[in-house]
Design an enzyme around this catalytic site. Structure first.
Site, PDB file in Angstrom:
ATOM      1  N   ASP A  30      50.043  37.202  48.551  1.00 15.89           N
ATOM      2  CA  ASP A  30      49.538  38.501  48.770  1.00 15.89           C
ATOM      3  C   ASP A  30      49.579  38.944  50.325  1.00 15.89           C
ATOM      4  O   ASP A  30      49.140  38.272  51.236  1.00 15.89           O
ATOM      5  CB  ASP A  30      48.095  38.719  48.088  1.00 15.89           C
ATOM      6  N   ILE A  31      49.945  40.211  50.540  1.00 18.09           N
ATOM      7  CA  ILE A  31      50.320  40.751  51.959  1.00 18.09           C
ATOM      8  C   ILE A  31      48.833  40.950  52.654  1.00 18.09           C
ATOM      9  O   ILE A  31      48.918  41.018  53.820  1.00 18.09           O
ATOM     10  CB  ILE A  31      51.293  42.040  51.979  1.00 18.09           C
ATOM     11  N   ASN A  85      43.739  43.007  37.128  1.00 12.02           N
ATOM     12  CA  ASN A  85      43.268  44.182  37.440  1.00 12.02           C
ATOM     13  C   ASN A  85      44.118  45.172  36.479  1.00 12.02           C
ATOM     14  O   ASN A  85      45.345  45.120  36.293  1.00 12.02           O
ATOM     15  CB  ASN A  85      43.295  44.776  38.670  1.00 12.02           C
ATOM     16  N   GLY A  91      40.710  48.434  39.064  1.00 10.46           N
ATOM     17  CA  GLY A  91      41.184  48.398  40.562  1.00 10.46           C
ATOM     18  C   GLY A  91      42.709  48.073  40.651  1.00 10.46           C
ATOM     19  O   GLY A  91      43.088  47.497  41.568  1.00 10.46           O
ATOM     20  N   GLN A  92      43.431  48.586  39.573  1.00  9.05           N
ATOM     21  CA  GLN A  92      44.937  48.168  39.681  1.00  9.05           C
ATOM     22  C   GLN A  92      45.549  49.099  40.558  1.00  9.05           C
ATOM     23  O   GLN A  92      45.235  50.456  40.325  1.00  9.05           O
ATOM     24  CB  GLN A  92      45.348  48.424  38.449  1.00  9.05           C
ATOM     25  N   HIS A  98      50.232  41.887  37.238  1.00 13.00           N
ATOM     26  CA  HIS A  98      50.539  40.836  38.382  1.00 13.00           C
ATOM     27  C   HIS A  98      49.386  40.018  38.016  1.00 13.00           C
ATOM     28  O   HIS A  98      48.041  40.684  37.847  1.00 13.00           O
ATOM     29  CB  HIS A  98      50.756  41.058  39.581  1.00 13.00           C
ATOM     30  N   LEU A  99      49.174  38.697  38.210  1.00 17.17           N
ATOM     31  CA  LEU A  99      47.989  37.894  38.208  1.00 17.17           C
ATOM     32  C   LEU A  99      47.619  37.607  39.496  1.00 17.17           C
ATOM     33  O   LEU A  99      48.657  37.093  40.629  1.00 17.17           O
ATOM     34  CB  LEU A  99      48.370  36.710  37.490  1.00 17.17           C
ATOM     35  N   HIS A 100      46.618  37.896  40.076  1.00 12.81           N
ATOM     36  CA  HIS A 100      45.932  37.468  41.344  1.00 12.81           C
ATOM     37  C   HIS A 100      45.537  35.992  41.155  1.00 12.81           C
ATOM     38  O   HIS A 100      44.584  35.792  40.154  1.00 12.81           O
ATOM     39  CB  HIS A 100      44.799  38.216  41.900  1.00 12.81           C
TER      40      HIS A 100
HETATM   41  P1  AMP Z   1      46.282  45.197  42.424  1.00  8.44           P
HETATM   42  O1  AMP Z   1      45.146  45.942  43.100  1.00  8.44           O
HETATM   43  O2  AMP Z   1      45.711  44.574  41.518  1.00  8.44           O
HETATM   44  O3  AMP Z   1      47.465  46.312  41.914  1.00  8.44           O
HETATM   45  O4  AMP Z   1      46.741  44.601  43.487  1.00  8.44           O
HETATM   46  C1  AMP Z   1      47.983  44.794  44.240  1.00  8.44           C
HETATM   47  C2  AMP Z   1      48.206  43.723  45.119  1.00  8.44           C
HETATM   48  O5  AMP Z   1      49.500  43.752  45.781  1.00  8.44           O
HETATM   49  C3  AMP Z   1      47.287  43.789  46.471  1.00  8.44           C
HETATM   50  O6  AMP Z   1      46.221  42.747  46.343  1.00  8.44           O
HETATM   51  C4  AMP Z   1      48.169  44.080  47.747  1.00  8.44           C
HETATM   52  O7  AMP Z   1      47.584  43.292  48.730  1.00  8.44           O
HETATM   53  C5  AMP Z   1      49.445  43.299  47.038  1.00  8.44           C
HETATM   54  N1  AMP Z   1      50.743  43.689  47.684  1.00  8.44           N
HETATM   55  C6  AMP Z   1      51.076  45.134  47.927  1.00  8.44           C
HETATM   56  N2  AMP Z   1      52.347  45.301  48.511  1.00  8.44           N
HETATM   57  C7  AMP Z   1      52.458  43.887  48.817  1.00  8.44           C
HETATM   58  C8  AMP Z   1      53.900  43.131  49.286  1.00  8.44           C
HETATM   59  N3  AMP Z   1      54.913  43.921  49.987  1.00  8.44           N
HETATM   60  N4  AMP Z   1      53.632  41.935  49.416  1.00  8.44           N
HETATM   61  C9  AMP Z   1      52.580  41.153  48.776  1.00  8.44           C
HETATM   62  N5  AMP Z   1      51.814  41.585  48.369  1.00  8.44           N
HETATM   63  C10 AMP Z   1      51.575  42.831  48.277  1.00  8.44           C
END
Ligand code: AMP
Ligand code: ZN
Length: 112
Positions: A30-31, A85, A91-92, A98-100
């Site tokens: 994750d960024i 999410n 919180g999406q 995607h799975l965190h």
């Molecule tokens: P969500 O809030 O569950 O939709 O999570 C989206 C996630 O994507 C967040 O934790 C962001 O930090 C992550 N994210 C967004 N852009 C990037 C990227 N270019 N590379 C890696 N992670 C990203």
């Protein structure tokens, strides 16, 4: 989907720090990490939210891949959290399923 951030990552238009890839899924760091370990596991097909799929095999694979990577990276025994999410109140932010996976510190419960 052309305007989807994660589809752009899958297509290679946006580069990420990849951890694992096969024909179905991609995992990358994750960024904006919320824990010492924080990676995402995503399907290569565009699915907007958990409400828009009944693909149990693919969802199971996301989960088991998160577990395998946590073991590989060495924090599975200490513990970790996998979370998906869904929609606004969940919180999406990115509307591609995607799975965190978070680990490397004691995570609080319940989340905010
Ligand atoms: P969500 O809030 O569950 O939709 O999570 C989206 C996630 O994507 C967040 O934790 C962001 O930090 C992550 N994210 C967004 N852009 C990037 C990227 N270019 N590379 C890696 N992670 C990203
Ligand atoms: Zn997408």
């Amino acid at each position: 989907m052309t305007d989807c951030l994660f589809c752009k990552i899958i297509n290679g238009d946006i580069s990420v720090n990849k951890i694992y890839e096969d024909e179905d899924i991609l995992a990358f760091h994750d960024i904006n990490p919320q824990a010492p370990h924080h990676f995402l596991v995503i399907p290569k097909i565009h699915i907007s939210t958990l409400n828009n799929t009944d693909n149990a095999q693919l969802l199971g694979k996301l989960t088991l891949t998160a577990s395998s990577i946590a073991k590989e990276l060495g924090f599975a025994d200490e513990g970790y959290r996998v979370v998906m999410n869904c929609n606004e109140q969940g919180g999406q932010a990115v509307y591609h399923v995607h799975l965190h996976c978070l680990g490397g510190r004691a995570l609080t419960w319940p989340p905010g």
